[in-house]
Design a protein around this motif. Structure first.
Motif, PDB file in Angstrom:
ATOM      1  N   GLU A 123       0.842  -1.203   0.000  1.00 35.21           N
ATOM      2  CA  GLU A 123       0.000   0.000   0.000  1.00 35.21           C
ATOM      3  C   GLU A 123       0.879   1.256   0.000  1.00 35.21           C
ATOM      4  O   GLU A 123       0.577   2.239  -0.678  1.00 35.21           O
ATOM      5  CB  GLU A 123      -0.920  -0.020   1.222  1.00 35.21           C
ATOM      6  N   TYR A 124       1.958   1.231   0.749  1.00 29.89           N
ATOM      7  CA  TYR A 124       2.885   2.368   0.797  1.00 29.89           C
ATOM      8  C   TYR A 124       3.483   2.617  -0.583  1.00 29.89           C
ATOM      9  O   TYR A 124       3.564   3.756  -1.036  1.00 29.89           O
ATOM     10  CB  TYR A 124       3.979   2.078   1.823  1.00 29.89           C
ATOM     11  N   ARG A 125       3.899   1.561  -1.266  1.00 28.34           N
ATOM     12  CA  ARG A 125       4.460   1.719  -2.621  1.00 28.34           C
ATOM     13  C   ARG A 125       3.417   2.242  -3.593  1.00 28.34           C
ATOM     14  O   ARG A 125       3.726   3.013  -4.498  1.00 28.34           O
ATOM     15  CB  ARG A 125       5.001   0.389  -3.125  1.00 28.34           C
ATOM     16  N   ARG A 126       2.182   1.792  -3.420  1.00 30.23           N
ATOM     17  CA  ARG A 126       1.123   2.200  -4.341  1.00 30.23           C
ATOM     18  C   ARG A 126       0.733   3.655  -4.128  1.00 30.23           C
ATOM     19  O   ARG A 126       0.443   4.372  -5.082  1.00 30.23           O
ATOM     20  CB  ARG A 126      -0.106   1.300  -4.131  1.00 30.23           C
ATOM     21  N   ARG A 127       0.762   4.122  -2.870  1.00 28.87           N
ATOM     22  CA  ARG A 127       0.262   5.460  -2.548  1.00 28.87           C
ATOM     23  C   ARG A 127       1.332   6.540  -2.538  1.00 28.87           C
ATOM     24  O   ARG A 127       1.010   7.717  -2.352  1.00 28.87           O
ATOM     25  CB  ARG A 127      -0.408   5.438  -1.164  1.00 28.87           C
TER      26      ARG A 127
END
Length: 155
Positions: A123-127
């Motif tokens: 999620e961190y990489r996506r956001r």
């Protein structure tokens, strides 16, 4: 066996009360065994930023950063005073650093259990957005979570 008289029982000195510290609460999402192993690492690890409760605080900060719903990119904010252990957790990258340090020192079973809580990484990489110049700006460029665009401390 003879029975003691009430007067003899009352005459005895009362046992001194020993107040033990309250046992630490388990970390949300971890078993008691893994929480105990994490507490042991926090107690024995000689780093300034990893103390008792640091892992729980880091998980909370990591989840709070990723909590706002939506598709807009998020920018990690640098801590105004990174040398202060309380303020350093305002930077989500420091939270991830703490989790990484604790993960390295855990026994295999507890490490796997804590690693299961880190689908937050996807999620961190996506956001967040990649920083193409991160290798020139930061000395921790080998860590992928430091290679994301961030807001400066001033805003």
């Amino acid at each position: 066996m003879p029975r003691r008289r009430p007067r003899a029982l009352r005459a005895q000195e009362p046992a001194p009360r020993v107040w033990a510290p309250t046992p630490p609460q388990p970390i949300p999402g971890l078993s008691l065994r893994a929480s105990r192993d994490v507490r042991r690492v926090e107690r024995l690890y000689p780093d300034f930023h990893i103390g008792l409760g640091a892992t729980s605080q880091a998980l909370h900060g990591y989840r709070a950063f990723l909590h706002p719903p939506g598709r807009r990119p998020l920018y990690p904010r640098e801590s105004p005073c990174p040398s202060c252990p309380g303020c350093a957790f305002d930077d989500v990258r420091h939270c991830r650093d703490v989790l990484d340090s604790v993960l390295e020192r855990l026994p295999p079973r507890s490490r796997a259990e804590l690693a299961r809580l880190l689908p937050l990484d996807a999620e961190y990489r996506r956001r967040t957005l990649p920083d193409p110049f991160a290798d020139r700006r930061t000395w921790t460029a080998h860590l992928w979570w430091h290679r994301r665009l961030a807001e400066p401390a001033g805003g």
